[in-house]
Every structure is written in C-alpha cells, then in structure tokens.
Motif scaffolding. Structure first.
Motif, short mmCIF file in Angstrom:
data_model
loop_
_atom_site.label_atom_id
_atom_site.label_comp_id
_atom_site.label_asym_id
_atom_site.label_seq_id
_atom_site.Cartn_x
_atom_site.Cartn_y
_atom_site.Cartn_z
N HIS A 94 0.82 -1.21 0.00
CA HIS A 94 0.00 0.00 0.00
C HIS A 94 0.85 1.27 0.00
O HIS A 94 0.55 2.22 -0.72
N SER A 95 1.92 1.30 0.79
CA SER A 95 2.73 2.52 0.87
C SER A 95 3.51 2.76 -0.42
O SER A 95 3.62 3.89 -0.89
N GLY A 195 -11.45 13.73 -4.49
CA GLY A 195 -9.99 13.60 -4.60
C GLY A 195 -9.45 12.63 -3.57
O GLY A 195 -8.43 12.89 -2.93
N ALA A 196 -10.16 11.50 -3.41
CA ALA A 196 -9.79 10.55 -2.36
C ALA A 196 -9.73 9.13 -2.92
O ALA A 196 -10.43 8.78 -3.86
N MET A 197 -8.88 8.32 -2.31
CA MET A 197 -8.81 6.88 -2.57
C MET A 197 -8.89 6.16 -1.24
O MET A 197 -8.40 6.66 -0.22
N ASP A 198 -9.50 4.98 -1.25
CA ASP A 198 -9.45 4.16 -0.04
C ASP A 198 -8.27 3.20 -0.14
O ASP A 198 -7.53 3.20 -1.13
N PHE A 199 -8.06 2.37 0.88
CA PHE A 199 -6.90 1.48 0.89
C PHE A 199 -6.90 0.54 -0.31
O PHE A 199 -5.85 0.29 -0.91
N ASP A 200 -8.07 0.02 -0.66
CA ASP A 200 -8.14 -0.90 -1.79
C ASP A 200 -7.82 -0.21 -3.11
O ASP A 200 -7.28 -0.83 -4.02
N ASP A 201 -8.15 1.08 -3.20
CA ASP A 201 -7.85 1.83 -4.42
C ASP A 201 -6.35 1.92 -4.68
O ASP A 201 -5.92 2.04 -5.83
N LEU A 202 -5.56 1.90 -3.62
CA LEU A 202 -4.11 2.02 -3.81
C LEU A 202 -3.59 0.85 -4.63
O LEU A 202 -2.66 1.00 -5.44
N LEU A 203 -4.18 -0.32 -4.47
CA LEU A 203 -3.81 -1.48 -5.27
C LEU A 203 -4.56 -1.47 -6.60
O LEU A 203 -3.96 -1.65 -7.66
#
Length: 226
Positions: A94-95, A195-203
């Motif tokens: 994620h990071s 202008g936001a992503m959740d944790f799953d969006d990062l992948l």
C-alpha cells in the motif's frame, strides 16, 4: 572489508536460504513456514545484489505486507550497507503503490495530494450514500457494503464490470441487496470527486494505471531491475 561483510551474512544462512540469496537472476519463490527466515533471505538477497553485484539501490523495489517487516528489513540492510539503504524503494504494497500513484495521479484524474480514506472514512461515506438513496440500512449495513466493494476491488472488478456481471447481480438479489452495484458506482464516484482513494484503491488504481498507460508500466519496469 566488503568481502568480510559478505561472508558474515552468508554464513548466517542454511543451504536453502543461501541459495535464495545468491541466485539473483530470474524469479525465485520461497516457500517456508512462519519464523523460518523468509524475511532474512529477502533482506540478504538485497544486500547481496548491492554488495556483490553492484546493483544501484535505486533499481531495487522490495514489497512487504506489514510496516514492521519493512522497517526491520531496512534496518538490517542499513547496518550492512550504510546510508545507501535509504535509496531503496521499499515498503508495504500500500505505501509503495501510494507513492507511485502520487507521482502519476494526474493520469488517472486525481490530484497528487489525494486523500487516503481509512476504513472508518469509507464506512461513513457508505452510510451517507445509503441514507441519501433511502435504502434500508439494516440490509445495506455499512460493514456489509464496504466488504462487498472491497472484495470486488481486490479481484480487480470495477464498478462497471460489477454492474454488468449477472453473477454478482443474482447474488445480490438473493441477499435482498439489488442496489449493491449502484452503491459501488456512487461510492467510487464520490471518492473520485472528493480527490480521495481508499486502501483498496491504492492497489486497484495502480493496476488501472499500468493497464491504461503502458508507457508508465514500461518506465517502472526499466527502473526496477530487481
């Protein structure tokens, strides 16, 4: 001195671990139980690349599942190679993907300083959407909707694919939640507009980036040799 350091870390390994460290070219799969030294092998593999093969840390990416593992790996590597370890592209999935997305955010229509929603943020938004759509909040519990959306994203299923998939539609209807696909669509749209992503969006969005922009995929493939 370098050869002495090299000998020191290799001598800490048993034969299978050593093989995982010194065979640096091509893919290598390590299958072992908890506490068997997988993190140590990955750590020393990176050290071996830098010390024995003179690989620039700028060209190495290392991904872990936890922040603790990432910190331990970086600390171990730094003790052997020094400050060069700071140039490694290392962290959790994620990071690291968040870092890539911040660099390439505009290609997906996001600002580079996009907000990352945690689980509570996501569930709060879902509750708002359920209320706005006048849906039964006992059927469309935030936790249930969140988990359904999360599972879809982790399977790389977009809201469009979800809505057009008869299997999902049948499953949601049988669970008395026929509006799940539209909730997914609205949730994604609201996150994007904020202008936001959740944790799953990062992948999920990193996959979208590389699928829709092969030039970006090519750039990172050429940078990270290992």
């Amino acid at each position: 001195m370098a050869s002495e350091v090299q000998a020191d870390y290799l001598n800490e390994l048993n034969p299978p671990q050593r093989e995982g460290v010194v065979n640096t070219e091509g893919p290598t799969m390590l299958i072992a139980g908890a506490g068997s030294g997988k993190t140590r092998v990955l750590t020393y593999r990176i050290v071996h690349l830098m010390r024995h093969h003179n690989v620039d840390p700028f060209n190495i990416m290392a991904l872990t599942f936890t922040n603790k593992a990432a910190r331990e790996m970086r600390d171990r590597i730094e003790k052997i190679v020094g400050n060069e370890a700071k140039n490694l592209y290392m962290g959790t999935f994620h990071s690291v993907f968040a870092r890539i997305l911040r660099s390439e955010a505009s290609k997906l229509g996001y600002p580079s300083n996009f907000t990352i929603y945690d689980t509570d943020d996501s569930k709060t938004l879902i509750k708002q959407i359920v209320k706005e759509k006048n849906l039964d909040d006992k059927l469309y519990k935030a936790n249930v909707v969140y988990n359904r959306i999360s599972a879809a994203k982790n399977r790389l299923v977009s809201w469009r694919d979800y809505i057009n998939n008869p299997i999902y539609a049948e499953d949601d209807a049988s669970n008395m939640r026929p509006e799940m696909g539209k909730l997914y669509q609205t949730y994604v749209t609201r996150c994007f507009n904020a202008g936001a992503m959740d944790f799953d969006d990062l992948l999920f969005n990193t996959n979208v980036l590389f699928q829709e922009h092969p030039d970006e995929l090519n750039k990172y493939q050429h940078r990270f040799h290992y």
